[in-house]
Every structure is written in structure tokens, then in C-alpha cells.
Design a protein around this motif. Sequence first.
Motif, PDB file in Angstrom:
ATOM      1  N   LEU A  17       0.857  -1.184   0.000  1.00  0.00           N
ATOM      2  CA  LEU A  17       0.000   0.000   0.000  1.00  0.00           C
ATOM      3  C   LEU A  17       0.892   1.232   0.000  1.00  0.00           C
ATOM      4  N   ARG A  18       0.738   2.080  -1.000  1.00  0.00           N
ATOM      5  CA  ARG A  18       1.547   3.295  -1.130  1.00  0.00           C
ATOM      6  C   ARG A  18       0.984   4.393  -0.230  1.00  0.00           C
ATOM      7  N   ASP A  19       1.870   5.128   0.397  1.00  0.00           N
ATOM      8  CA  ASP A  19       1.468   6.251   1.249  1.00  0.00           C
ATOM      9  C   ASP A  19       0.848   7.335   0.381  1.00  0.00           C
ATOM     10  N   ALA A  20      -0.297   7.855   0.808  1.00  0.00           N
ATOM     11  CA  ALA A  20      -1.005   8.878   0.037  1.00  0.00           C
ATOM     12  C   ALA A  20      -0.294  10.230   0.067  1.00  0.00           C
ATOM     13  N   ASP A  21       0.544  10.462   1.087  1.00  0.00           N
ATOM     14  CA  ASP A  21       1.148  11.783   1.250  1.00  0.00           C
ATOM     15  C   ASP A  21       2.663  11.817   1.118  1.00  0.00           C
ATOM     16  N   ARG A  22       3.336  10.699   1.305  1.00  0.00           N
ATOM     17  CA  ARG A  22       4.800  10.688   1.278  1.00  0.00           C
ATOM     18  C   ARG A  22       5.304   9.870   0.097  1.00  0.00           C
ATOM     19  N   SER A  23       6.011  10.514  -0.771  1.00  0.00           N
ATOM     20  CA  SER A  23       6.577   9.854  -1.941  1.00  0.00           C
ATOM     21  C   SER A  23       7.591   8.791  -1.504  1.00  0.00           C
ATOM     22  N   ARG A  25       7.131   6.146   0.266  1.00  0.00           N
ATOM     23  CA  ARG A  25       6.771   5.433   1.500  1.00  0.00           C
ATOM     24  C   ARG A  25       5.695   4.403   1.171  1.00  0.00           C
ATOM     25  N   ALA A  26       5.837   3.203   1.743  1.00  0.00           N
ATOM     26  CA  ALA A  26       4.857   2.142   1.500  1.00  0.00           C
ATOM     27  C   ALA A  26       4.737   1.244   2.719  1.00  0.00           C
ATOM     28  N   LEU A  27       3.583   0.607   2.844  1.00  0.00           N
ATOM     29  CA  LEU A  27       3.335  -0.414   3.852  1.00  0.00           C
ATOM     30  C   LEU A  27       3.261  -1.746   3.124  1.00  0.00           C
ATOM     31  N   THR A  42       7.131  -1.005   7.147  1.00  0.00           N
ATOM     32  CA  THR A  42       7.111   0.322   6.548  1.00  0.00           C
ATOM     33  C   THR A  42       8.408   0.511   5.784  1.00  0.00           C
ATOM     34  N   GLN A  44      10.719   3.027   3.101  1.00  0.00           N
ATOM     35  CA  GLN A  44      11.005   4.309   2.465  1.00  0.00           C
ATOM     36  C   GLN A  44      11.971   3.982   1.337  1.00  0.00           C
TER      37      GLN A  44
END
Length: 84
Positions: A17-23, A25-27, A42, A44
Motif C-alpha cells: 500500500l503506497r502512502d497517500a502523502d509521502r513519496s 513510502r509504503a506499507l 514500513t 522508504q
Amino acid sequence: MEDAAVRARHGIPTGVLRDADRSGRALRVSAHPDADRVVLSTWQGTSCVSTVRLDRAEVVELLAALGAALLPPPGPGGHQGTTP
């Protein structure tokens, strides 16, 4: 075929799942059936910056918490929703 030792260490990837706000960053979610665990990590870019290892009961609790997060906030008087 993937080596069993690598699979045990890294698990079986089941989702990213890609972070909606941080380029960058993914879970990442991976299954570790031999250890009866699910690991949330997590990332980066290409670096893992944290992990949480959950057993089956904790995964159920996580799903309940995520579901509750989607509900509207309590209205006046502490009731869920907008109209009784």
C-alpha cells in the motif's frame, strides 16, 4: 522456486500500500505461515524502516480497528451516525 530459508525470513508478500502523502513510502504486508504471523513493514524507497509482527488474534483486532476508523465520528450524545 523460492528457497525455504528466504521465504521464512522475508515471508510471502501479500500486498503493498503506497502512502497517500509521502513519496516513496509504503506499507508491505507479508505472511509467515510457518511462524503463524503476519508482518507489516514500513518502507522508504528500498529501506525497511520499521516492522510489526502480528499473530492471528492481533490481525483480527487490526481489521476491527481499521473498520472502526471508517465509521463516521460519534454525534452529539456519543452515538454513532447522524440520526438515531
